[in-house]
Design a protein around this motif. Sequence first.
Motif, PDB file in Angstrom:
ATOM      1  N   HIS A   5      13.533  25.013  44.116  1.00 57.95           N
ATOM      2  CA  HIS A   5      13.628  26.257  44.869  1.00 57.95           C
ATOM      3  C   HIS A   5      12.493  26.363  45.892  1.00 57.95           C
ATOM      4  O   HIS A   5      12.687  26.874  46.999  1.00 57.95           O
ATOM      5  CB  HIS A   5      13.597  27.454  43.916  1.00 57.95           C
ATOM      6  CG  HIS A   5      14.796  27.530  43.028  1.00 57.95           C
ATOM      7  ND1 HIS A   5      15.019  28.581  42.158  1.00 57.95           N
ATOM      8  CD2 HIS A   5      15.853  26.696  42.867  1.00 57.95           C
ATOM      9  CE1 HIS A   5      16.147  28.391  41.496  1.00 57.95           C
ATOM     10  NE2 HIS A   5      16.656  27.243  41.911  1.00 57.95           N
ATOM     11  N   VAL A   6      11.308  25.877  45.518  1.00 54.87           N
ATOM     12  CA  VAL A   6      10.185  25.840  46.471  1.00 54.87           C
ATOM     13  C   VAL A   6      10.535  24.931  47.644  1.00 54.87           C
ATOM     14  O   VAL A   6      10.303  25.274  48.814  1.00 54.87           O
ATOM     15  CB  VAL A   6       8.901  25.351  45.769  1.00 54.87           C
ATOM     16  CG1 VAL A   6       7.788  25.101  46.792  1.00 54.87           C
ATOM     17  CG2 VAL A   6       8.436  26.361  44.734  1.00 54.87           C
ATOM     18  N   LEU A   7      11.096  23.766  47.337  1.00 52.07           N
ATOM     19  CA  LEU A   7      11.492  22.841  48.400  1.00 52.07           C
ATOM     20  C   LEU A   7      12.543  23.461  49.307  1.00 52.07           C
ATOM     21  O   LEU A   7      12.519  23.270  50.529  1.00 52.07           O
ATOM     22  CB  LEU A   7      12.021  21.540  47.785  1.00 52.07           C
ATOM     23  CG  LEU A   7      10.980  20.628  47.137  1.00 52.07           C
ATOM     24  CD1 LEU A   7      11.669  19.437  46.463  1.00 52.07           C
ATOM     25  CD2 LEU A   7       9.979  20.142  48.169  1.00 52.07           C
ATOM     26  N   LEU A   8      13.484  24.222  48.715  1.00 52.46           N
ATOM     27  CA  LEU A   8      14.507  24.882  49.518  1.00 52.46           C
ATOM     28  C   LEU A   8      13.882  25.925  50.433  1.00 52.46           C
ATOM     29  O   LEU A   8      14.249  26.029  51.623  1.00 52.46           O
ATOM     30  CB  LEU A   8      15.553  25.541  48.607  1.00 52.46           C
ATOM     31  CG  LEU A   8      16.694  26.277  49.319  1.00 52.46           C
ATOM     32  CD1 LEU A   8      17.477  25.332  50.222  1.00 52.46           C
ATOM     33  CD2 LEU A   8      17.624  26.946  48.311  1.00 52.46           C
ATOM     34  N   ALA A   9      12.922  26.695  49.928  1.00 54.15           N
ATOM     35  CA  ALA A   9      12.248  27.711  50.748  1.00 54.15           C
ATOM     36  C   ALA A   9      11.484  27.061  51.902  1.00 54.15           C
ATOM     37  O   ALA A   9      11.506  27.552  53.037  1.00 54.15           O
ATOM     38  CB  ALA A   9      11.295  28.535  49.880  1.00 54.15           C
ATOM     39  N   VAL A  10      10.812  25.950  51.622  1.00 54.15           N
ATOM     40  CA  VAL A  10      10.092  25.229  52.680  1.00 54.15           C
ATOM     41  C   VAL A  10      11.075  24.656  53.696  1.00 54.15           C
ATOM     42  O   VAL A  10      10.823  24.683  54.908  1.00 54.15           O
ATOM     43  CB  VAL A  10       9.224  24.113  52.069  1.00 54.15           C
ATOM     44  CG1 VAL A  10       8.602  23.251  53.172  1.00 54.15           C
ATOM     45  CG2 VAL A  10       8.124  24.709  51.194  1.00 54.15           C
ATOM     46  N   LEU A  11      12.213  24.147  53.204  1.00 56.12           N
ATOM     47  CA  LEU A  11      13.233  23.597  54.110  1.00 56.12           C
ATOM     48  C   LEU A  11      13.767  24.671  55.048  1.00 56.12           C
ATOM     49  O   LEU A  11      13.945  24.425  56.251  1.00 56.12           O
ATOM     50  CB  LEU A  11      14.378  22.987  53.296  1.00 56.12           C
ATOM     51  CG  LEU A  11      15.571  22.450  54.106  1.00 56.12           C
ATOM     52  CD1 LEU A  11      15.123  21.338  55.050  1.00 56.12           C
ATOM     53  CD2 LEU A  11      16.678  21.954  53.170  1.00 56.12           C
ATOM     54  N   GLY A 227      18.996  34.172  51.469  1.00 53.13           N
ATOM     55  CA  GLY A 227      19.580  35.223  50.641  1.00 53.13           C
ATOM     56  C   GLY A 227      19.771  34.777  49.207  1.00 53.13           C
ATOM     57  O   GLY A 227      19.587  35.559  48.264  1.00 53.13           O
ATOM     58  N   TRP A 228      20.149  33.504  49.006  1.00 50.97           N
ATOM     59  CA  TRP A 228      20.315  32.941  47.659  1.00 50.97           C
ATOM     60  C   TRP A 228      18.998  32.977  46.908  1.00 50.97           C
ATOM     61  O   TRP A 228      18.944  33.335  45.729  1.00 50.97           O
ATOM     62  CB  TRP A 228      20.845  31.525  47.785  1.00 50.97           C
ATOM     63  CG  TRP A 228      21.194  30.858  46.487  1.00 50.97           C
ATOM     64  CD1 TRP A 228      22.376  30.925  45.805  1.00 50.97           C
ATOM     65  CD2 TRP A 228      20.336  30.001  45.698  1.00 50.97           C
ATOM     66  NE1 TRP A 228      22.312  30.173  44.652  1.00 50.97           N
ATOM     67  CE2 TRP A 228      21.068  29.595  44.560  1.00 50.97           C
ATOM     68  CE3 TRP A 228      19.028  29.548  45.863  1.00 50.97           C
ATOM     69  CZ2 TRP A 228      20.539  28.758  43.593  1.00 50.97           C
ATOM     70  CZ3 TRP A 228      18.491  28.708  44.877  1.00 50.97           C
ATOM     71  CH2 TRP A 228      19.244  28.327  43.768  1.00 50.97           C
ATOM     72  N   LEU A 229      17.903  32.616  47.589  1.00 48.99           N
ATOM     73  CA  LEU A 229      16.585  32.645  46.967  1.00 48.99           C
ATOM     74  C   LEU A 229      16.154  34.074  46.629  1.00 48.99           C
ATOM     75  O   LEU A 229      15.601  34.332  45.548  1.00 48.99           O
ATOM     76  CB  LEU A 229      15.557  31.999  47.898  1.00 48.99           C
ATOM     77  CG  LEU A 229      15.645  30.477  48.051  1.00 48.99           C
ATOM     78  CD1 LEU A 229      14.762  30.005  49.204  1.00 48.99           C
ATOM     79  CD2 LEU A 229      15.250  29.773  46.762  1.00 48.99           C
ATOM     80  N   LEU A 230      16.412  35.005  47.553  1.00 48.97           N
ATOM     81  CA  LEU A 230      16.041  36.400  47.305  1.00 48.97           C
ATOM     82  C   LEU A 230      16.822  36.999  46.147  1.00 48.97           C
ATOM     83  O   LEU A 230      16.348  37.914  45.474  1.00 48.97           O
ATOM     84  CB  LEU A 230      16.264  37.232  48.571  1.00 48.97           C
ATOM     85  CG  LEU A 230      15.259  37.019  49.707  1.00 48.97           C
ATOM     86  CD1 LEU A 230      15.717  37.745  50.959  1.00 48.97           C
ATOM     87  CD2 LEU A 230      13.868  37.487  49.305  1.00 48.97           C
ATOM     88  N   HIS A 231      18.037  36.482  45.926  1.00 48.60           N
ATOM     89  CA  HIS A 231      18.857  36.978  44.818  1.00 48.60           C
ATOM     90  C   HIS A 231      18.312  36.515  43.467  1.00 48.60           C
ATOM     91  O   HIS A 231      18.553  37.161  42.449  1.00 48.60           O
ATOM     92  CB  HIS A 231      20.293  36.496  44.997  1.00 48.60           C
ATOM     93  CG  HIS A 231      21.255  37.044  43.980  1.00 48.60           C
ATOM     94  ND1 HIS A 231      21.591  38.384  43.907  1.00 48.60           N
ATOM     95  CD2 HIS A 231      21.946  36.435  42.984  1.00 48.60           C
ATOM     96  CE1 HIS A 231      22.452  38.565  42.917  1.00 48.60           C
ATOM     97  NE2 HIS A 231      22.681  37.409  42.340  1.00 48.60           N
ATOM     98  N   ARG A 232      17.561  35.422  43.472  1.00 42.10           N
ATOM     99  CA  ARG A 232      17.076  34.826  42.222  1.00 42.10           C
ATOM    100  C   ARG A 232      15.592  35.006  41.970  1.00 42.10           C
ATOM    101  O   ARG A 232      15.109  34.757  40.865  1.00 42.10           O
ATOM    102  CB  ARG A 232      17.418  33.321  42.202  1.00 42.10           C
ATOM    103  CG  ARG A 232      18.895  33.088  41.938  1.00 42.10           C
ATOM    104  CD  ARG A 232      19.368  31.724  42.404  1.00 42.10           C
ATOM    105  NE  ARG A 232      20.786  31.556  42.078  1.00 42.10           N
ATOM    106  CZ  ARG A 232      21.769  32.090  42.777  1.00 42.10           C
ATOM    107  NH1 ARG A 232      21.500  32.833  43.840  1.00 42.10           N
ATOM    108  NH2 ARG A 232      23.026  31.917  42.414  1.00 42.10           N
ATOM    109  N   HIS A 233      14.845  35.418  42.991  1.00 40.89           N
ATOM    110  CA  HIS A 233      13.405  35.579  42.853  1.00 40.89           C
ATOM    111  C   HIS A 233      12.970  36.868  43.541  1.00 40.89           C
ATOM    112  O   HIS A 233      13.636  37.334  44.473  1.00 40.89           O
ATOM    113  CB  HIS A 233      12.662  34.392  43.476  1.00 40.89           C
ATOM    114  CG  HIS A 233      13.033  33.066  42.882  1.00 40.89           C
ATOM    115  ND1 HIS A 233      12.556  32.615  41.681  1.00 40.89           N
ATOM    116  CD2 HIS A 233      13.882  32.095  43.335  1.00 40.89           C
ATOM    117  CE1 HIS A 233      13.058  31.421  41.408  1.00 40.89           C
ATOM    118  NE2 HIS A 233      13.871  31.091  42.393  1.00 40.89           N
TER     119      HIS A 233
END
Length: 306
Positions: A5-11, A227-233
């Motif tokens: 998830h960190v890698l996705l946020a950085v991407l 949005g996917w990340l905000l839904h999970r964190h």
Amino acid sequence: MRPTHVLLAVLVAAVWGVNFTVIEIGLDHFPPLLFSALRFLAAALPAVFLVGRPKVAWKWVVAVGLTLGVAKFGLLFVGMDAGMPAGLSSLVLQIQAVFTALFAFAALGERPSRLRLLGMAVALAGIGVAAVEEGTSGPLTAFALVIAAAACWGASNVLTRRAAPPDALNFMVWVSTVPVLPLLALSLAVEGPSRDLAALRALDWQGTGTVLYVAWVTTVFGFGAWGWLLHRHPASTVAPFSLLVPVFGMSSAALFLAESMTPLRWCAAALLVGGVALASITLPRHRATAPPPESQPAAAGLTPSR
């Protein structure tokens, strides 16, 4: 957050940062308003037929579409076309965090903390330094247009919060349908049909690639993944990753567009990013009285995020 998830946020931050360099390249192929219209047209089609009906009221879709799509991106593209450098644009646009806080206070009654006010003051100092730099090396009008774009982004953030869409990707795709016709109309009125037709007739693989990148990669993938990340964190966990956007923006502009980084720009970057970081910090609220021991979770404050 999990490492993936960190890698996705950085991407996502990298995708959004490189986006400014891609816009700069795209502006060599299209007039700015036409380019912005094509961006949203490609983002909306064919995705609008795949995501289902809007999950919020139409008034929010239209309001965010006009504020974010027509105003924010229209002003940004015009400002960059008028001479605002890609790297500096990626940095200055982060002042949207200050506008978001101001508009949230005015419209939603959200009072900023002292730490957030300090962060806003530091960020504004960074904008002042950037304005001095741009005043000596570029057109201030273009700088002002990007500041106005940041203000419109802040307004759209507050509208999005009011809309509270349960599905970020669905919302962004439907929002993308709204700006297409207004931007096309503005392009025909301001840029002229002859200029628009000439750009479309001269369309090549590079021009097509810039439209697809800003539409599918930046808009559909970027906003959908965010949005996917905000839904999970928690938002306080995800939001700081957006501070990497100007890092990737200025780096890609220096690498691909040979934009120089002057000492004043480094100073502006440090102040603006540092100020936005301070403004993004959420301090824990202390309760006056603690609840009875039997009502407290076994690992208070250590509950894993979803």
